[in-house]
Design a protein around this motif. Structure first.
Motif, PDB file in Angstrom:
ATOM      1  N   GLU A 185     -18.373 -44.071  35.376  1.00 49.66           N
ATOM      2  CA  GLU A 185     -17.044 -44.579  35.651  1.00 49.66           C
ATOM      3  C   GLU A 185     -15.952 -43.867  34.847  1.00 49.66           C
ATOM      4  O   GLU A 185     -14.914 -43.494  35.392  1.00 49.66           O
ATOM      5  CB  GLU A 185     -16.996 -46.084  35.347  1.00 49.66           C
ATOM      6  N   GLU A 186     -16.158 -43.691  33.553  1.00 51.94           N
ATOM      7  CA  GLU A 186     -15.111 -43.097  32.724  1.00 51.94           C
ATOM      8  C   GLU A 186     -14.819 -41.669  33.149  1.00 51.94           C
ATOM      9  O   GLU A 186     -13.657 -41.252  33.216  1.00 51.94           O
ATOM     10  CB  GLU A 186     -15.510 -43.144  31.251  1.00 51.94           C
ATOM     11  N   GLN A 187     -15.861 -40.903  33.452  1.00 48.61           N
ATOM     12  CA  GLN A 187     -15.653 -39.522  33.864  1.00 48.61           C
ATOM     13  C   GLN A 187     -14.962 -39.448  35.220  1.00 48.61           C
ATOM     14  O   GLN A 187     -14.121 -38.573  35.459  1.00 48.61           O
ATOM     15  CB  GLN A 187     -16.992 -38.772  33.919  1.00 48.61           C
ATOM     16  N   VAL A 188     -15.307 -40.380  36.101  1.00 49.12           N
ATOM     17  CA  VAL A 188     -14.683 -40.407  37.426  1.00 49.12           C
ATOM     18  C   VAL A 188     -13.185 -40.672  37.304  1.00 49.12           C
ATOM     19  O   VAL A 188     -12.362 -39.992  37.928  1.00 49.12           O
ATOM     20  CB  VAL A 188     -15.349 -41.475  38.321  1.00 49.12           C
ATOM     21  N   GLU A 189     -12.799 -41.661  36.486  1.00 51.54           N
ATOM     22  CA  GLU A 189     -11.373 -41.955  36.327  1.00 51.54           C
ATOM     23  C   GLU A 189     -10.655 -40.795  35.653  1.00 51.54           C
ATOM     24  O   GLU A 189      -9.503 -40.502  35.976  1.00 51.54           O
ATOM     25  CB  GLU A 189     -11.175 -43.257  35.558  1.00 51.54           C
ATOM     26  N   LEU A 190     -11.319 -40.111  34.720  1.00 48.33           N
ATOM     27  CA  LEU A 190     -10.726 -38.930  34.107  1.00 48.33           C
ATOM     28  C   LEU A 190     -10.497 -37.844  35.153  1.00 48.33           C
ATOM     29  O   LEU A 190      -9.443 -37.206  35.192  1.00 48.33           O
ATOM     30  CB  LEU A 190     -11.620 -38.401  32.983  1.00 48.33           C
ATOM     31  N   ALA A 191     -11.488 -37.663  36.035  1.00 49.30           N
ATOM     32  CA  ALA A 191     -11.359 -36.663  37.094  1.00 49.30           C
ATOM     33  C   ALA A 191     -10.204 -37.004  38.026  1.00 49.30           C
ATOM     34  O   ALA A 191      -9.435 -36.127  38.448  1.00 49.30           O
ATOM     35  CB  ALA A 191     -12.664 -36.559  37.887  1.00 49.30           C
TER      36      ALA A 191
END
Length: 235
Positions: A185-191
């Motif tokens: 989730e965190e990486q997706v929102e960063l992307a």
């Protein structure tokens, strides 16, 4: 004399406001509950958008909004503490409008690839930029830090995170983006935040070059986003 910063000093004493804490955009006094109040609230925001196109942020006043909307100045202050609060509420409405349009398009034609997701997202944004009053001035409030001539503020939508991060969080809830799940989730929102920053920069350039948006730059923006998001897309 009326000031350009809104608030009680802007030619009238706020009437009918509540003393409780504001919810939603900063400075929003209360949300309308009855139909008539809701209609006035929406009309005030629509007039605010029209005036942003005509006079810009620096020329915008709550008195002018009230006059154009044909409501008493006290009615404006029932909902909004000052001019900034009014503009913040308009930015939030713009975002909800955009999310509703995306949700409708994705439901009508579920995207089968990241290119489909990007095409719809960019096309809807560009259409709003071309047709929606005030959107070219404000969009979702993203961009440079607040100034007397620029209504865009980094913390319009959520006072704890920057606008593009808040938008990314909202976009994450849309079904097509649920496929972006390879890295958590965190990486997706960063992307998604990186995607929004890149799209914002290229689309701002496109509309500086052409009031209707430079078609070649809009297409390049799509290619850029597809190439970047392709590494995360799990569809």
């Amino acid at each position: 004399m009326e000031t350009t910063t809104g608030g009680a000093s802007e030619g009238a004493t706020p009437a009918g406001g509540t003393s409780g804490p504001a919810s939603g955009p900063a400075g929003l006094r209360r949300r309308p509950m009855q139909r008539r109040s809701a209609e006035r609230y929406e009309r005030i925001l629509t007039v605010c958008a029209e005036l942003l196109d005509e006079v810009g942020f620096a020329g915008l006043t709550t008195t002018a909004v009230a006059k154009r909307a044909e409501v008493p100045i006290g009615t404006v202050y029932q909902f909004f503490a000052d001019k900034s609060a009014l503009v913040h509420a308009l930015a939030a409405r713009n975002l909800q409008n955009y999310l509703d349009r995306l949700a409708r398009r994705y439901a009508e034609t579920p995207p089968g690839s990241v290119a489909d997701v990007v095409d719809i997202a960019i096309d809807e944004f560009v259409d709003m930029r071309r047709t929606l009053p005030g959107f070219g001035v404000l969009d979702f409030g993203a961009g440079s830090k607040w100034s007397e001539t620029d209504p865009r503020d980094l913390y319009v939508l959520d006072d704890s995170v920057e606008n593009n991060m808040a938008v990314a969080h909202r976009l994450r809830t849309l079904t097509p983006f649920l496929a972006l799940s390879k890295t958590g989730e965190e990486q997706v929102e960063l992307a998604l935040q990186v995607t929004l920053e890149a799209a914002d920069a290229v689309l701002q350039l496109a509309f500086r070059r052409d009031p209707d948006g430079d078609a070649a730059l809009i297409e390049e923006c799509k290619r850029l986003l597809v190439a970047y998001l392709g590494r995360y897309y799990a569809g």
